[in-house]
Design a protein around this motif. Structure first.
Motif, short mmCIF file in Angstrom:
data_model
loop_
_atom_site.label_atom_id
_atom_site.label_comp_id
_atom_site.label_asym_id
_atom_site.label_seq_id
_atom_site.Cartn_x
_atom_site.Cartn_y
_atom_site.Cartn_z
N ALA A 412 16.13 35.68 9.63
CA ALA A 412 14.92 35.16 8.97
C ALA A 412 15.13 34.93 7.48
O ALA A 412 14.44 34.10 6.87
CB ALA A 412 13.76 36.12 9.20
N LEU A 413 16.09 35.65 6.88
CA LEU A 413 16.33 35.51 5.45
C LEU A 413 16.81 34.10 5.07
O LEU A 413 16.66 33.68 3.92
CB LEU A 413 17.37 36.54 4.99
CG LEU A 413 16.98 38.00 5.13
CD1 LEU A 413 18.15 38.90 4.76
CD2 LEU A 413 15.76 38.33 4.26
N LEU A 414 17.38 33.38 6.03
CA LEU A 414 17.94 32.06 5.74
C LEU A 414 16.95 30.93 6.00
O LEU A 414 17.25 29.76 5.68
CB LEU A 414 19.21 31.83 6.56
CG LEU A 414 20.40 32.73 6.24
CD1 LEU A 414 21.58 32.39 7.14
CD2 LEU A 414 20.80 32.61 4.78
N LYS A 458 24.91 18.66 5.82
CA LYS A 458 23.96 19.60 5.25
C LYS A 458 22.68 19.59 6.08
O LYS A 458 22.15 18.52 6.39
CB LYS A 458 23.66 19.24 3.79
CG LYS A 458 24.81 19.51 2.85
CD LYS A 458 24.42 19.26 1.41
CE LYS A 458 25.57 19.62 0.47
NZ LYS A 458 25.21 19.38 -0.95
N VAL A 459 22.21 20.78 6.44
CA VAL A 459 21.06 20.89 7.31
C VAL A 459 20.05 21.87 6.70
O VAL A 459 20.41 22.94 6.23
CB VAL A 459 21.46 21.40 8.72
CG1 VAL A 459 20.24 21.52 9.62
CG2 VAL A 459 22.50 20.49 9.34
N SER A 460 18.79 21.46 6.72
CA SER A 460 17.72 22.36 6.32
C SER A 460 17.34 23.24 7.52
O SER A 460 17.07 22.74 8.61
CB SER A 460 16.49 21.54 5.88
OG SER A 460 15.38 22.40 5.67
N LEU A 461 17.35 24.55 7.30
CA LEU A 461 17.01 25.49 8.37
C LEU A 461 15.50 25.70 8.35
O LEU A 461 14.97 26.62 7.72
CB LEU A 461 17.75 26.82 8.17
CG LEU A 461 19.27 26.72 7.97
CD1 LEU A 461 19.87 28.11 7.80
CD2 LEU A 461 19.93 25.98 9.11
N ASP A 462 14.79 24.81 9.03
CA ASP A 462 13.33 24.77 8.93
C ASP A 462 12.66 25.96 9.61
O ASP A 462 11.72 26.54 9.08
CB ASP A 462 12.80 23.46 9.54
CG ASP A 462 13.31 22.24 8.80
OD1 ASP A 462 13.63 22.36 7.60
OD2 ASP A 462 13.39 21.17 9.43
#
Length: 475
Positions: A412-414, A458-462
């Motif tokens: 969850a921290l990411l 690059k990916v946003s960890l939504d």
């Protein structure tokens, strides 16, 4: 004039390529008989080293004329590359052999081959000779490089061929390989194990530690990069011991520094590290590297000093926690995963509480938890105080909850961060998504298509879903 003399390993490579030509003639004859190209199926049980061995075995089958298939039912040759770390792995193989026996009754030309760690056990060989006489060829872990030669022997004889070596110093790697993935590859840097953990059969079936020449490793990686590989995983039972038995000793950390210099290589992974000899030098190399992934698999196995000593792990709980603290201080974003055994002989619920204490303090990103499996031939199998099943289950369930809770908290921290992911495949649940692997070894699913496979984006960890993420590409 300087004359070049081929080494024993190079001469063996030449010999095996000659046997491939002979084997190809037998396969061509079978193709004429069947009226189509014969199909070969390689099924892998076990670890990444077995998976890498299977790529070599598949490569040789393809080289001599087999079309590779994943269907045992469609195959004309089925090879099981076996694992024997736990007894249930053996039982799985025996169960599958019963199925192959029924297939062989339908098509008599079907060839059945067994190899790998399970074959290094004398009791297994005896059982197969007695109860599974339809098997055509058996060989172990030390002579995989002789596969083509063994195939020729099999084709030219009617009886079961058994060729099991107890040990070898030979390392022959320059043979055909059929890689499962075009963008990543495992690479054996060493073979065998010298640790003799009391529960483990590996040193008895894989033999003593043997390290490959670093120049050969680097050349292999360079060839793979030229062929499109962007991520490599260096493989060994204990990579921290790499290089100690070479004529010119070299540390694993020093090898990593050289691998780092290879142009075009984007990511470096390795496993497995034994806590007893993970050096300050290695921590420094991981800290300073731009290519080594932020993931370290560091098996703890237990948190009780009494059980660790009985396991012959050669470190204490306090030493392990101190090592983790040193790693996390140097590399705060390092993901740490582990292996844990519950139910080792003599273990009490109080001992399991000690293990849970380690889990809470380390905050593992993931942990692979196993119920102790009694392995004949290991010291632990003869120990008294084998733990009752009910006690094992109670301890296992408690530990598993702590592992899952702490792993979810770490994941969850990411959430909301943007990280790089290597696109590995089209998502098998939703074809509009692909699956990427982060440096920390966690997975993220996001919209894209098959053209992205093998690329680092690059990916946003939504959204964090506990053990994986969903997100989107960030330009």
């Amino acid at each position: 004039m300087v004359r070049y003399t081929a080494t024993d390993d190079e001469q063996e490579e030449i010999l095996q390529r000659e046997y491939m030509e002979k084997a190809a003639l037998h396969v061509a004859a079978l193709e004429k008989e069947l009226g189509r190209a014969p199909k070969g199926c390689v099924v892998t049980f076990g670890c990444q080293m077995n998976a890498r061995d299977s790529e070599k075995l598949s490569g040789i089958l393809a080289k001599i004329g087999y079309t590779l298939t994943e269907s045992e039912e469609d195959a004309d040759l089925v090879l099981y590359n076996t694992c024997t770390v736990r007894d249930n792995a053996n039982q799985r193989v025996y169960g599958r052999l019963g199925y192959l026996n029924s297939l062989k009754k339908k098509k008599s030309h079907l060839r059945v081959i067994l190899c790998g760690c399970m074959m290094q056990e004398a009791s297994v060989i005896d059982k197969i000779k007695k109860s599974y006489r339809f098997v055509d060829l058996l060989f172990g872990t030390h002579n995989i490089f002789k596969f083509a030669q063994l195939l020729v022997t099999m084709y030219e004889n009617q009886e079961m061929i058994v060729d099991i070596w107890q040990e070898t110093d030979q390392i022959v790697e320059k043979l055909p390989v059929n890689r499962k993935y075009f963008y990543k590859s495992g690479i054996n840097i060493m073979f065998g194990c010298n640790n003799f953990c009391s529960y483990c059969i590996v040193p008895y079936v894989r033999g003593r530690e043997r390290s490959r020449d670093p120049k050969e490793i680097l050349r292999e990686i360079e060839r793979l990069v030229d062929d499109g590989v962007v991520e490599i995983m260096l493989l060994g039972q204990n990579v921290n011991s790499y290089g100690k038995n070479l004529e010119e000793p070299i540390t694993f950390a020093a090898l990593l520094r050289e691998v780092e210099k290879i142009e075009g290589l984007k990511r470096i992974r390795f496993m497995t590290s034994h806590p007893k000899d993970l050096s300050d030098e290695l921590i420094a190399v991981m800290r300073d590297s731009k290519k080594i992934c932020r993931h370290l698999h560091l098996p703890v196995q237990a948190g009780s000093n009494r059980i660790l000593q009985a396991m012959n792990r050669k470190y204490t709980k306090e030493q392990y926690l101190s090592l983790v603290d040193k790693i996390r201080t140097a590399i705060p974003d390092m993901s740490i995963t582990t292996d844990i055994i519950v139910g080792f002989p003599g273990e009490t619920l109080a001992d399991v509480e000690e293990t849970m204490d380690v889990v809470r303090k380390v905050q593992y990103d993931n942990a692979f938890t196993f119920i102790y499996s009694k392995r004949t031939g290991t010291p632990a199998a003869a120990m008294e105080d084998q733990v009752p099943e009910a006690v094992v289950k109670e301890g296992f369930d408690k530990l598993l909850k702590v592992v899952q809770d702490t792993a979810r908290e770490r994941a969850a921290l990411l959430q909301g961060k943007v990280l790089e992911a290597l696109v590995e495949e089209v998502n098998d649940q939703d074809a509009s998504l692909v699956t990427g692997r982060l440096s920390n070894n966690m997975l993220v699913h996001f919209p894209a298509d098959a053209s992205m496979i093998g690329k680092i984006v690059k990916v946003s960890l939504d959204t964090c879903h506990g053990f994986y993420y969903t997100g989107h590409i960030v330009d």
